[in-house]
Design a protein around this motif. Structure first.
Motif, PDB file in Angstrom:
ATOM      1  N   LYS A  76       0.960  -1.216  -0.009  1.00 12.47           N
ATOM      2  CA  LYS A  76       0.101   0.083   0.154  1.00 12.47           C
ATOM      3  C   LYS A  76       0.817   1.124   0.021  1.00 12.47           C
ATOM      4  N   ILE A  77       1.962   1.230  -0.789  1.00 16.73           N
ATOM      5  CA  ILE A  77       2.784   2.571  -0.932  1.00 16.73           C
ATOM      6  C   ILE A  77       2.377   3.250  -2.047  1.00 16.73           C
ATOM      7  N   GLU A  78       1.973   4.308  -1.706  1.00 15.44           N
ATOM      8  CA  GLU A  78       1.454   5.326  -2.776  1.00 15.44           C
ATOM      9  C   GLU A  78       2.452   6.247  -3.442  1.00 15.44           C
ATOM     10  N   ASP A  79       3.345   6.591  -2.718  1.00 16.88           N
ATOM     11  CA  ASP A  79       4.313   7.756  -3.116  1.00 16.88           C
ATOM     12  C   ASP A  79       5.071   7.197  -4.268  1.00 16.88           C
ATOM     13  N   PRO A  80       5.040   7.886  -5.498  1.00 13.52           N
ATOM     14  CA  PRO A  80       5.438   7.511  -6.507  1.00 13.52           C
ATOM     15  C   PRO A  80       7.145   7.605  -6.590  1.00 13.52           C
ATOM     16  N   GLU A  81       7.719   8.290  -5.674  1.00 15.94           N
ATOM     17  CA  GLU A  81       9.211   8.449  -5.811  1.00 15.94           C
ATOM     18  C   GLU A  81       9.653   7.248  -5.026  1.00 15.94           C
ATOM     19  N   ILE A  82       8.936   6.822  -3.938  1.00 17.71           N
ATOM     20  CA  ILE A  82       9.342   5.388  -3.197  1.00 17.71           C
ATOM     21  C   ILE A  82       9.297   4.308  -4.320  1.00 17.71           C
TER      22      ILE A  82
END
Length: 193
Positions: free
Chosen positions: A99-105
Motif C-alpha cells: 500500500k505504498i502510494e508515494d511515486p518516488e518511493i
C-alpha cells in the motif's frame, strides 16, 4: 519507529530469507543516514530501503509470471535473466501488497539495480545504499565509494555504475542497457561540473 516501519519490517522478515533480511535492514539503515546527510525525508528513505528487495526471494519463473499476470513490461534481457525483474515486480508489490502510494518511493525501488538518467535524490540514495550497506564486503573500491556517498553523491553513483559495468563486462552476465545509459549520463554530467 513509526507504525508503517514496524509493519514493513515484520512483513520483510516473513518474505525474505535471513541473509536477505539482514541486507534489507542494512539498506534501510544506510538510506536513513544518507537521507539525513542530504536533506531527504528519512522515513521515505527507510520505507524504500525496507521494500527495495521485497521481490528478491521470488523464484525466476514466479517473477516472469508476475510480469505477465500484472502486465508489467519486461525487456528481452530481463526475460533471459529473470532475476533482474525483482526491482520491477518489487515496485509493483510495494504499491499493491504494501500500500505504498508515494511515486518516488516506488521509482526508487524500480531503479535500485540499474539506476536511470537523472535520478531523484531518493532514487540515488536507495541505489547507493544498496551498494554500500554495512554487510557488503566484496565490491571493489567499497571504502572509496562509502566515503564518496557522504561527500559527493553524484560521484558515488558514477563510481558504482563504472564498477558494476566493469564487473559485468568481465563476467558471463548480461548487462541491462539501462545501466550503461545511466553511467553515460552521470559520467557526462560529471565532466560538466
Amino acid at each position: 519507529m513509526s507504525d508503517i516501519l514496524k509493519k514493513l519490517t515484520k512483513e520483510m522478515q516473513k518474505v525474505q530469507d535471513p541473509k536477505r533480511f539482514t541486507h534489507t535492514l542494512g539498506v534501510e539503515y544506510t538510506a536513513a543516514a544518507l537521507a539525513m546527510r542530504y536533506g531527504e525525508d528519512v522515513e521515505r528513505a527507510q520505507i524504500a530501503g525496507l521494500l527495495h528487495d521485497c521481490a528478491k526471494c521470488m523464484e525466476n519463473d514466479k517473477l516472469l509470471s508476475a510480469c505477465e499476470k500484472y502486465h508489467l513490461p519486461a525487456t528481452d534481457v530481463e526475460k533471459r535473466n529473470p532475476y533482474l525483474l525483482h526491482a520491477r515486480v518489487g515496485s509493483y508489490l510495494a504499491k499493491k501488497e504494501y500500500k505504498i502510494e508515494d511515486p518516488e518511493i516506488l521509482s526508487a525501488i524500480l531503479y535500485h539495480t540499474t539506476g536511470r538518467p537523472g535520478m531523484t535524490l531518493l532514487e540515488q540514495i536507495i541505489f547507493t545504499a544498496d551498494y554500500i550497506e554495512p554487510g557488503r564486503k566484496q565490491a571493489p573500491n567499497l571504502t572509496q565509494i562509502r566515503h564518496l556517498a557522504f561527500t559527493d553523491l553524484d560521484a558515488a553513483v558514477t563510481k558504482i555504475l563504472e564498477d558494476t559495468l566493469e564487473y559485468l563486462k568481465s563476467g558471463d552476465g548480461e548487462m541491462d542497457p539501462m545501466t550503461e545509459e545511466t553511467y553515460n549520463y552521470y559520467k557526462k554530467n560529471e565532466s560538466i561540473k
